[in-house]
Design a protein around this motif. Structure first.
Motif, PDB file in Angstrom:
ATOM      1  N   SER A 325      18.225 -42.126  -1.228  1.00  0.00           N
ATOM      2  CA  SER A 325      18.188 -40.661  -1.094  1.00  0.00           C
ATOM      3  C   SER A 325      16.994 -40.064  -1.820  1.00  0.00           C
ATOM      4  CB  SER A 325      19.480 -40.040  -1.624  1.00  0.00           C
ATOM      5  OG  SER A 325      20.534 -40.407  -0.784  1.00  0.00           O
ATOM      6  N   LYS A 330      16.654 -37.105   0.742  1.00  0.00           N
ATOM      7  CA  LYS A 330      17.774 -36.889   1.659  1.00  0.00           C
ATOM      8  C   LYS A 330      18.576 -35.619   1.367  1.00  0.00           C
ATOM      9  CE  LYS A 330      21.421 -39.457   3.924  1.00  0.00           C
ATOM     10  NZ  LYS A 330      22.318 -40.584   3.819  1.00  0.00           N
ATOM     11  N   ASP A 332      21.396 -35.252  -0.126  1.00  0.00           N
ATOM     12  CA  ASP A 332      22.845 -35.384  -0.021  1.00  0.00           C
ATOM     13  C   ASP A 332      23.442 -35.224  -1.422  1.00  0.00           C
ATOM     14  OD1 ASP A 332      21.759 -37.725  -0.967  1.00  0.00           O
ATOM     15  OD2 ASP A 332      23.217 -39.033  -0.004  1.00  0.00           O
TER      16      ASP A 332
END
Ligand code: G6P
Length: 437
Positions: A325, A330, A332
Protein backbone atom coordinates in the motif's frame (compact mmCIF):
# COMPACT_ATOMS: atom_id res chain seq x y z
CA UNK A 1 20.56 -0.05 -12.81
CA UNK A 2 18.33 -1.87 -10.38
CA UNK A 3 14.69 -1.94 -11.46
CA UNK A 4 13.00 -3.74 -8.57
CA UNK A 5 12.77 -3.01 -4.86
CA UNK A 6 15.50 -3.84 -2.42
CA UNK A 7 14.33 -5.11 0.95
CA UNK A 8 16.71 -5.47 3.90
CA UNK A 9 15.47 -7.67 6.74
CA UNK A 10 17.34 -7.31 10.00
CA UNK A 11 17.08 -10.41 12.13
CA UNK A 12 16.79 -12.39 8.90
CA UNK A 13 17.72 -15.62 10.74
CA UNK A 14 14.41 -15.52 12.64
CA UNK A 15 12.16 -18.55 12.38
CA UNK A 16 9.49 -16.10 11.14
CA UNK A 17 11.39 -15.35 7.90
CA UNK A 18 9.46 -17.93 5.79
CA UNK A 19 6.30 -16.06 6.80
CA UNK A 20 7.67 -12.86 5.27
CA UNK A 21 9.01 -14.57 2.17
CA UNK A 22 5.63 -16.19 1.59
CA UNK A 23 4.09 -12.70 1.65
CA UNK A 24 6.55 -11.31 -0.89
CA UNK A 25 5.94 -14.28 -3.15
CA UNK A 26 2.17 -13.82 -2.93
CA UNK A 27 2.34 -10.11 -3.74
CA UNK A 28 5.11 -10.34 -6.33
CA UNK A 29 2.91 -9.49 -9.35
CA UNK A 30 1.99 -6.17 -7.71
CA UNK A 31 5.11 -5.56 -5.66
CA UNK A 32 8.22 -6.02 -7.78
CA UNK A 33 10.83 -6.96 -5.21
CA UNK A 34 14.10 -7.86 -6.88
CA UNK A 35 16.31 -8.51 -3.85
CA UNK A 36 15.84 -9.42 -0.23
CA UNK A 37 18.85 -9.11 2.02
CA UNK A 38 18.57 -11.23 5.14
CA UNK A 39 21.01 -9.94 7.69
CA UNK A 40 21.89 -11.26 11.11
CA UNK A 41 24.61 -11.16 13.75
CA UNK A 42 27.44 -13.65 14.16
CA UNK A 43 25.55 -15.62 16.87
CA UNK A 44 22.64 -16.01 14.47
CA UNK A 45 24.76 -17.18 11.56
CA UNK A 46 23.71 -20.81 11.61
CA UNK A 47 20.01 -19.94 11.78
CA UNK A 48 20.47 -17.36 9.02
CA UNK A 49 21.96 -19.96 6.73
CA UNK A 50 19.28 -22.53 7.40
CA UNK A 51 16.32 -20.20 7.05
CA UNK A 52 18.00 -18.25 4.23
CA UNK A 53 18.44 -21.39 2.18
CA UNK A 54 14.79 -22.26 2.73
CA UNK A 55 13.90 -18.74 1.54
CA UNK A 56 15.94 -19.35 -1.61
CA UNK A 57 14.13 -22.64 -2.24
CA UNK A 58 10.76 -20.94 -1.66
CA UNK A 59 11.31 -18.26 -4.32
CA UNK A 60 12.79 -20.80 -6.70
CA UNK A 61 9.79 -23.10 -6.31
CA UNK A 62 7.46 -20.14 -6.86
CA UNK A 63 9.37 -19.37 -10.06
CA UNK A 64 9.90 -15.76 -9.05
CA UNK A 65 13.10 -13.81 -9.78
CA UNK A 66 13.68 -12.46 -6.28
CA UNK A 67 17.32 -12.77 -5.33
CA UNK A 68 17.90 -13.71 -1.70
CA UNK A 69 21.18 -12.55 -0.15
CA UNK A 70 22.45 -13.71 3.24
CA UNK A 71 24.89 -11.50 5.09
CA UNK A 72 26.33 -10.60 8.47
CA UNK A 73 27.20 -7.15 7.16
CA UNK A 74 24.32 -4.84 8.05
CA UNK A 75 25.75 -1.91 6.10
CA UNK A 76 25.91 -3.93 2.91
CA UNK A 77 22.28 -4.95 3.40
CA UNK A 78 21.10 -1.40 4.10
CA UNK A 79 22.86 0.28 1.21
CA UNK A 80 20.23 1.71 -1.17
CA UNK A 81 17.44 -0.35 0.40
CA UNK A 82 13.88 0.77 -0.31
CA UNK A 83 12.32 -0.87 2.73
CA UNK A 84 14.06 -2.07 5.86
CA UNK A 85 12.17 -4.56 8.00
CA UNK A 86 13.31 -5.37 11.52
CA UNK A 87 12.52 -8.61 13.36
CA UNK A 88 15.59 -9.06 15.53
CA UNK A 89 15.80 -10.20 19.13
CA UNK A 90 18.77 -8.82 21.05
CA UNK A 91 20.17 -11.63 23.22
CA UNK A 92 18.04 -14.18 21.35
CA UNK A 93 15.62 -16.52 23.13
CA UNK A 94 17.93 -16.87 26.11
CA UNK A 95 17.23 -13.23 26.99
CA UNK A 96 13.48 -13.72 26.60
CA UNK A 97 13.67 -16.67 28.92
CA UNK A 98 15.23 -14.51 31.63
CA UNK A 99 12.64 -11.77 31.03
CA UNK A 100 9.92 -14.29 31.77
CA UNK A 101 11.55 -16.43 34.47
CA UNK A 102 12.93 -13.77 36.82
CA UNK A 103 9.68 -11.89 37.41
CA UNK A 104 7.75 -15.18 37.81
CA UNK A 105 10.27 -16.35 40.39
CA UNK A 106 9.17 -13.29 42.41
CA UNK A 107 5.49 -13.92 41.73
CA UNK A 108 5.17 -11.22 39.03
CA UNK A 109 4.11 -11.65 35.38
CA UNK A 110 7.16 -11.15 33.16
CA UNK A 111 5.41 -10.85 29.78
CA UNK A 112 7.98 -10.14 27.11
CA UNK A 113 6.23 -7.06 25.71
CA UNK A 114 3.91 -5.53 28.31
CA UNK A 115 5.48 -6.43 31.65
CA UNK A 116 8.92 -6.17 33.26
CA UNK A 117 10.08 -8.44 30.41
CA UNK A 118 8.89 -5.83 27.93
CA UNK A 119 10.79 -3.14 29.80
CA UNK A 120 14.02 -5.11 29.49
CA UNK A 121 13.36 -6.01 25.88
CA UNK A 122 12.99 -2.27 25.23
CA UNK A 123 16.20 -1.47 27.13
CA UNK A 124 18.13 -3.99 25.03
CA UNK A 125 16.51 -3.18 21.70
CA UNK A 126 16.26 0.61 21.59
CA UNK A 127 20.01 1.34 21.37
CA UNK A 128 20.27 -1.13 18.48
CA UNK A 129 17.33 0.33 16.56
CA UNK A 130 18.82 3.80 17.03
CA UNK A 131 22.10 2.55 15.55
CA UNK A 132 20.16 1.14 12.62
CA UNK A 133 18.48 4.53 12.21
CA UNK A 134 21.88 6.24 12.02
CA UNK A 135 23.07 3.78 9.41
CA UNK A 136 19.88 4.20 7.40
CA UNK A 137 20.33 7.96 7.40
CA UNK A 138 23.70 7.41 5.80
CA UNK A 139 23.08 4.43 3.54
CA UNK A 140 19.41 4.55 2.52
CA UNK A 141 17.99 7.89 3.66
CA UNK A 142 14.82 7.50 1.58
CA UNK A 143 13.95 4.04 2.83
CA UNK A 144 11.04 3.24 5.12
CA UNK A 145 11.73 1.31 8.30
CA UNK A 146 8.99 -1.21 8.99
CA UNK A 147 9.55 -2.37 12.52
CA UNK A 148 8.16 -5.68 13.80
CA UNK A 149 10.63 -5.92 16.65
CA UNK A 150 8.94 -5.95 20.02
CA UNK A 151 7.99 -4.09 22.06
CA UNK A 152 6.87 -2.60 18.75
CA UNK A 153 5.19 0.50 20.19
CA UNK A 154 8.16 1.53 22.31
CA UNK A 155 10.70 0.70 19.60
CA UNK A 156 8.76 2.74 17.04
CA UNK A 157 8.39 5.68 19.42
CA UNK A 158 12.12 5.60 20.18
CA UNK A 159 12.85 5.97 16.46
CA UNK A 160 10.28 8.75 16.07
CA UNK A 161 11.73 10.74 18.96
CA UNK A 162 15.42 9.93 19.01
CA UNK A 163 16.52 8.84 15.56
CA UNK A 164 17.58 10.97 12.58
CA UNK A 165 15.15 9.04 10.39
CA UNK A 166 11.45 9.74 10.63
CA UNK A 167 10.15 7.31 8.03
CA UNK A 168 9.19 4.52 10.40
CA UNK A 169 6.08 2.43 10.84
CA UNK A 170 5.59 -0.12 13.60
CA UNK A 171 3.65 -3.21 12.73
CA UNK A 172 1.97 -5.87 14.78
CA UNK A 173 -0.18 -8.83 13.82
CA UNK A 174 -2.74 -8.24 16.59
CA UNK A 175 -5.03 -5.95 14.52
CA UNK A 176 -5.07 -8.25 11.48
CA UNK A 177 -5.44 -11.23 13.83
CA UNK A 178 -8.50 -9.61 15.44
CA UNK A 179 -10.07 -8.94 12.05
CA UNK A 180 -9.46 -12.55 11.06
CA UNK A 181 -10.93 -13.63 14.40
CA UNK A 182 -14.10 -11.59 13.86
CA UNK A 183 -14.42 -12.97 10.33
CA UNK A 184 -14.28 -16.47 11.76
CA UNK A 185 -16.83 -15.73 14.47
CA UNK A 186 -19.24 -14.28 11.91
CA UNK A 187 -18.33 -16.81 9.26
CA UNK A 188 -17.64 -14.14 6.63
CA UNK A 189 -14.67 -13.47 4.38
CA UNK A 190 -12.08 -11.46 6.32
CA UNK A 191 -11.85 -8.89 3.52
CA UNK A 192 -15.36 -7.75 4.44
CA UNK A 193 -14.37 -7.03 8.04
CA UNK A 194 -12.88 -3.78 9.23
CA UNK A 195 -12.23 -2.81 12.81
CA UNK A 196 -11.72 0.78 13.85
CA UNK A 197 -8.65 0.46 16.07
CA UNK A 198 -7.23 2.81 18.66
CA UNK A 199 -4.85 2.43 21.57
CA UNK A 200 -1.30 1.24 21.96
CA UNK A 201 0.58 -1.76 20.67
CA UNK A 202 -0.63 -4.82 22.60
CA UNK A 203 -3.19 -2.57 24.26
CA UNK A 204 -5.38 -1.80 21.27
CA UNK A 205 -9.17 -1.67 21.25
CA UNK A 206 -11.69 -2.15 18.53
CA UNK A 207 -13.81 0.99 18.89
CA UNK A 208 -16.20 -0.31 16.26
CA UNK A 209 -16.45 -3.34 14.01
CA UNK A 210 -17.85 -3.30 10.50
CA UNK A 211 -18.85 -5.86 7.91
CA UNK A 212 -19.29 -4.26 4.49
CA UNK A 213 -19.36 -0.88 6.22
CA UNK A 214 -22.21 -1.75 8.61
CA UNK A 215 -21.47 -1.82 12.33
CA UNK A 216 -21.67 -5.29 13.87
CA UNK A 217 -19.99 -4.42 17.15
CA UNK A 218 -23.00 -5.30 19.31
CA UNK A 219 -23.29 -8.67 17.57
CA UNK A 220 -19.60 -9.47 17.99
CA UNK A 221 -19.67 -8.47 21.65
CA UNK A 222 -22.73 -10.60 22.18
CA UNK A 223 -21.01 -13.61 20.56
CA UNK A 224 -17.95 -13.06 22.74
CA UNK A 225 -20.05 -13.24 25.91
CA UNK A 226 -20.12 -16.97 25.23
CA UNK A 227 -16.95 -18.21 27.02
CA UNK A 228 -16.44 -20.82 24.32
CA UNK A 229 -15.91 -18.06 21.77
CA UNK A 230 -12.65 -16.14 21.95
CA UNK A 231 -10.35 -14.14 19.73
CA UNK A 232 -6.76 -14.88 20.61
CA UNK A 233 -3.33 -15.82 19.35
CA UNK A 234 -1.22 -18.91 19.93
CA UNK A 235 0.94 -17.29 22.61
CA UNK A 236 -1.94 -16.18 24.83
CA UNK A 237 -4.01 -18.61 26.81
CA UNK A 238 -7.48 -17.21 26.18
CA UNK A 239 -10.19 -17.32 28.80
CA UNK A 240 -13.74 -16.15 28.12
CA UNK A 241 -14.65 -12.62 29.22
CA UNK A 242 -17.12 -11.95 32.00
CA UNK A 243 -20.24 -11.25 29.88
CA UNK A 244 -21.46 -8.20 31.79
CA UNK A 245 -17.98 -6.69 31.84
CA UNK A 246 -17.68 -7.05 28.10
CA UNK A 247 -21.12 -5.57 27.49
CA UNK A 248 -20.32 -2.62 29.75
CA UNK A 249 -16.87 -2.13 28.19
CA UNK A 250 -18.65 -1.93 24.86
CA UNK A 251 -15.35 -2.19 22.96
CA UNK A 252 -13.46 -5.09 21.48
CA UNK A 253 -10.48 -5.92 23.70
CA UNK A 254 -7.33 -7.37 22.17
CA UNK A 255 -5.86 -10.70 23.34
CA UNK A 256 -3.21 -8.89 25.41
CA UNK A 257 -5.97 -7.37 27.55
CA UNK A 258 -6.05 -10.70 29.33
CA UNK A 259 -2.91 -9.54 31.17
CA UNK A 260 -4.73 -6.46 32.48
CA UNK A 261 -8.36 -7.49 32.96
CA UNK A 262 -7.59 -11.08 34.01
CA UNK A 263 -4.31 -10.36 35.68
CA UNK A 264 -4.85 -12.75 38.60
CA UNK A 265 -5.88 -15.69 36.44
CA UNK A 266 -3.05 -15.15 33.95
CA UNK A 267 -0.51 -14.92 36.75
CA UNK A 268 -1.88 -18.06 38.39
CA UNK A 269 -1.70 -19.97 35.10
CA UNK A 270 1.85 -18.82 34.37
CA UNK A 271 2.97 -19.61 37.90
CA UNK A 272 1.65 -23.14 37.52
CA UNK A 273 3.64 -23.55 34.29
CA UNK A 274 6.63 -21.96 35.97
CA UNK A 275 6.53 -24.61 38.73
CA UNK A 276 7.04 -27.13 35.95
CA UNK A 277 9.95 -25.11 34.59
CA UNK A 278 7.92 -23.80 31.66
CA UNK A 279 7.31 -20.32 30.24
CA UNK A 280 6.38 -19.24 26.71
CA UNK A 281 10.12 -18.99 25.95
CA UNK A 282 10.60 -22.68 26.70
CA UNK A 283 7.65 -23.57 24.47
CA UNK A 284 9.04 -21.36 21.70
CA UNK A 285 12.48 -22.89 22.10
CA UNK A 286 11.04 -26.36 21.50
CA UNK A 287 9.00 -25.09 18.57
CA UNK A 288 12.05 -23.41 17.08
CA UNK A 289 14.12 -26.58 17.37
CA UNK A 290 11.40 -28.43 15.50
CA UNK A 291 11.06 -25.67 12.90
CA UNK A 292 14.76 -25.43 12.18
CA UNK A 293 14.91 -29.20 11.81
CA UNK A 294 12.21 -28.92 9.15
CA UNK A 295 13.84 -25.87 7.54
CA UNK A 296 17.04 -27.89 7.07
CA UNK A 297 15.28 -30.40 4.85
CA UNK A 298 16.43 -29.63 1.28
CA UNK A 299 13.10 -30.94 -0.02
CA UNK A 300 11.13 -28.29 1.89
CA UNK A 301 10.30 -25.25 -0.24
CA UNK A 302 7.21 -23.79 1.45
CA UNK A 303 6.41 -22.27 4.84
CA UNK A 304 5.67 -25.31 6.99
CA UNK A 305 2.29 -25.29 8.78
CA UNK A 306 4.07 -25.83 12.11
CA UNK A 307 5.07 -22.14 12.02
CA UNK A 308 1.44 -21.34 12.77
CA UNK A 309 2.01 -22.46 16.34
CA UNK A 310 3.98 -19.28 16.92
CA UNK A 311 2.12 -16.15 17.97
CA UNK A 312 2.99 -14.30 14.77
CA UNK A 313 0.27 -15.65 12.48
CA UNK A 314 -0.61 -13.33 9.56
CA UNK A 315 2.59 -11.30 9.90
CA UNK A 316 3.33 -11.87 6.24
CA UNK A 317 -0.06 -10.59 5.21
CA UNK A 318 0.20 -7.57 7.47
CA UNK A 319 3.76 -6.70 6.47
CA UNK A 320 3.53 -7.15 2.75
CA UNK A 321 0.07 -5.58 2.58
CA UNK A 322 1.52 -2.51 4.28
CA UNK A 323 4.58 -2.28 2.04
CA UNK A 324 2.39 -2.80 -1.00
CA UNK A 325 0.00 0.00 0.00
CA UNK A 326 2.90 2.37 0.65
CA UNK A 327 4.57 1.48 -2.62
CA UNK A 328 1.36 1.91 -4.65
CA UNK A 329 -0.02 4.84 -2.61
CA UNK A 330 -3.13 2.73 -2.18
CA UNK A 331 -4.75 4.83 0.57
CA UNK A 332 -6.52 1.89 2.14
CA UNK A 333 -7.02 1.58 5.89
CA UNK A 334 -4.70 -0.48 8.06
CA UNK A 335 -3.86 -0.32 11.75
CA UNK A 336 -0.20 0.45 12.40
CA UNK A 337 1.99 2.09 15.01
CA UNK A 338 2.71 5.65 14.07
CA UNK A 339 3.03 9.12 15.54
CA UNK A 340 -0.16 10.13 17.30
CA UNK A 341 -0.12 13.64 15.77
CA UNK A 342 -3.22 14.57 17.73
CA UNK A 343 -5.36 11.58 16.67
CA UNK A 344 -5.90 10.47 20.29
CA UNK A 345 -6.38 13.60 22.35
CA UNK A 346 -5.34 12.21 25.73
CA UNK A 347 -1.91 11.04 24.50
CA UNK A 348 1.19 13.12 23.71
CA UNK A 349 1.45 14.43 20.16
CA UNK A 350 4.74 12.63 19.49
CA UNK A 351 3.79 9.31 21.11
CA UNK A 352 3.55 6.13 19.03
CA UNK A 353 -0.02 4.87 18.97
CA UNK A 354 -1.62 1.88 17.29
CA UNK A 355 -4.48 3.25 15.32
CA UNK A 356 -6.32 2.78 12.03
CA UNK A 357 -4.55 4.83 9.38
CA UNK A 358 -4.86 5.67 5.73
CA UNK A 359 -1.74 4.18 4.16
CA UNK A 360 -0.08 6.45 1.59
CA UNK A 361 3.27 6.62 -0.15
CA UNK A 362 4.22 9.30 2.36
CA UNK A 363 3.35 7.05 5.26
CA UNK A 364 0.35 6.33 7.44
CA UNK A 365 -2.11 9.13 8.21
CA UNK A 366 -3.85 8.35 11.50
CA UNK A 367 -7.62 8.60 11.49
CA UNK A 368 -8.92 11.00 14.10
CA UNK A 369 -10.14 9.30 17.27
CA UNK A 370 -10.63 12.25 19.62
CA UNK A 371 -11.04 11.24 23.24
CA UNK A 372 -10.73 7.54 24.00
CA UNK A 373 -13.76 6.14 25.81
CA UNK A 374 -13.39 6.99 29.50
CA UNK A 375 -13.45 3.32 30.57
CA UNK A 376 -10.11 2.71 28.86
CA UNK A 377 -8.36 6.07 28.59
CA UNK A 378 -6.86 5.81 32.09
CA UNK A 379 -5.13 2.48 31.47
CA UNK A 380 -3.91 3.57 28.05
CA UNK A 381 -2.40 6.75 29.53
CA UNK A 382 -0.81 4.80 32.36
CA UNK A 383 0.81 2.33 29.96
CA UNK A 384 1.97 5.17 27.72
CA UNK A 385 3.61 6.81 30.77
CA UNK A 386 5.40 3.53 31.44
CA UNK A 387 6.48 3.29 27.81
CA UNK A 388 7.83 6.83 27.68
CA UNK A 389 9.80 6.52 30.87
CA UNK A 390 11.13 3.15 29.65
CA UNK A 391 12.23 4.69 26.35
CA UNK A 392 14.02 7.50 28.19
CA UNK A 393 15.75 4.93 30.40
CA UNK A 394 16.84 2.97 27.34
CA UNK A 395 18.25 6.04 25.65
CA UNK A 396 20.01 7.53 28.67
CA UNK A 397 20.99 4.43 30.65
CA UNK A 398 19.62 6.18 33.73
CA UNK A 399 18.97 3.56 36.45
CA UNK A 400 16.49 5.72 38.31
CA UNK A 401 14.41 6.16 35.19
CA UNK A 402 14.49 2.40 34.68
CA UNK A 403 13.32 1.93 38.28
CA UNK A 404 10.55 4.45 37.73
CA UNK A 405 9.43 2.63 34.58
CA UNK A 406 9.46 -0.72 36.40
CA UNK A 407 7.46 0.70 39.32
CA UNK A 408 4.73 2.32 37.23
CA UNK A 409 4.28 -0.79 35.11
CA UNK A 410 0.78 -2.05 35.96
CA UNK A 411 2.04 -5.63 36.57
CA UNK A 412 4.53 -4.64 39.28
CA UNK A 413 3.03 -4.55 42.77
CA UNK A 414 5.45 -2.20 44.61
CA UNK A 415 8.51 0.01 44.42
CA UNK A 416 10.48 -2.53 46.47
CA UNK A 417 9.61 -5.36 44.14
CA UNK A 418 10.45 -3.12 41.20
CA UNK A 419 13.92 -2.57 42.67
CA UNK A 420 14.44 -6.30 43.24
CA UNK A 421 13.46 -7.11 39.65
CA UNK A 422 15.44 -4.24 38.21
CA UNK A 423 18.68 -5.13 40.00
CA UNK A 424 18.48 -8.80 39.12
CA UNK A 425 17.53 -8.21 35.50
CA UNK A 426 20.13 -5.48 34.95
CA UNK A 427 22.73 -7.93 36.19
CA UNK A 428 21.77 -10.89 33.99
CA UNK A 429 21.29 -8.76 30.88
CA UNK A 430 24.49 -6.80 31.42
CA UNK A 431 26.16 -7.82 28.14
CA UNK A 432 23.25 -6.32 26.19
CA UNK A 433 22.88 -3.12 28.20
CA UNK A 434 26.04 -1.14 27.57
CA UNK A 435 24.25 2.15 28.28
CA UNK A 436 23.87 1.16 31.96
CA UNK A 437 27.54 0.34 32.52
C1 G6P B 1 1.85 -12.18 19.03
C2 G6P B 1 2.29 -10.76 19.10
C3 G6P B 1 3.66 -10.58 18.62
C4 G6P B 1 4.57 -11.52 19.35
C5 G6P B 1 4.10 -12.94 19.24
C6 G6P B 1 4.87 -13.83 20.16
O1 G6P B 1 1.64 -12.51 17.76
O2 G6P B 1 1.43 -9.92 18.42
O3 G6P B 1 4.05 -9.26 18.79
O4 G6P B 1 5.86 -11.44 18.82
O5 G6P B 1 2.78 -13.05 19.59
O6 G6P B 1 4.70 -15.14 19.75
P1 G6P B 1 5.67 -16.28 20.27
O7 G6P B 1 5.32 -17.47 19.48
O8 G6P B 1 7.07 -15.78 20.07
O9 G6P B 1 5.36 -16.43 21.74
Amino acid sequence: MNSGLKIATIGGGSSYTPELIEGFIKYYPELPVSEIWLVDVEEGKEKLEIVGNLAKRMVEKAGIPIKIHLTLDRREALENADFVTTQFRVGMLEARSKDEFIPLKHGVLGQETNGPGGLFKALRTIPVILDIGKEMKELCPDAWLINFTNPAGMVTEAVLRYSPIKKVVGLCNVPIGMEMGVAKLLNVDHKRVRIQFAGLNHLVYGLDVFVDGVSVKERVISILTNPEKTITMQNIHAMGWEPDFLRALNLLPCPYHHYYFKHGEMLEKELMDFQEGKTRATVVRELEAELFKLYKNPELAIKPPQLEQRGGAYYSDAAVRLIHSMYTDKRDIQAVNTMNSGAILSLPYDAAVEVSCVITKDGPIPMVVGELPIQVSGLVSQVKSFERVAIEAAVTGDRRKALLAMTINPFVPSDRMAKVLLDEMLEVHKPYLPQFQ
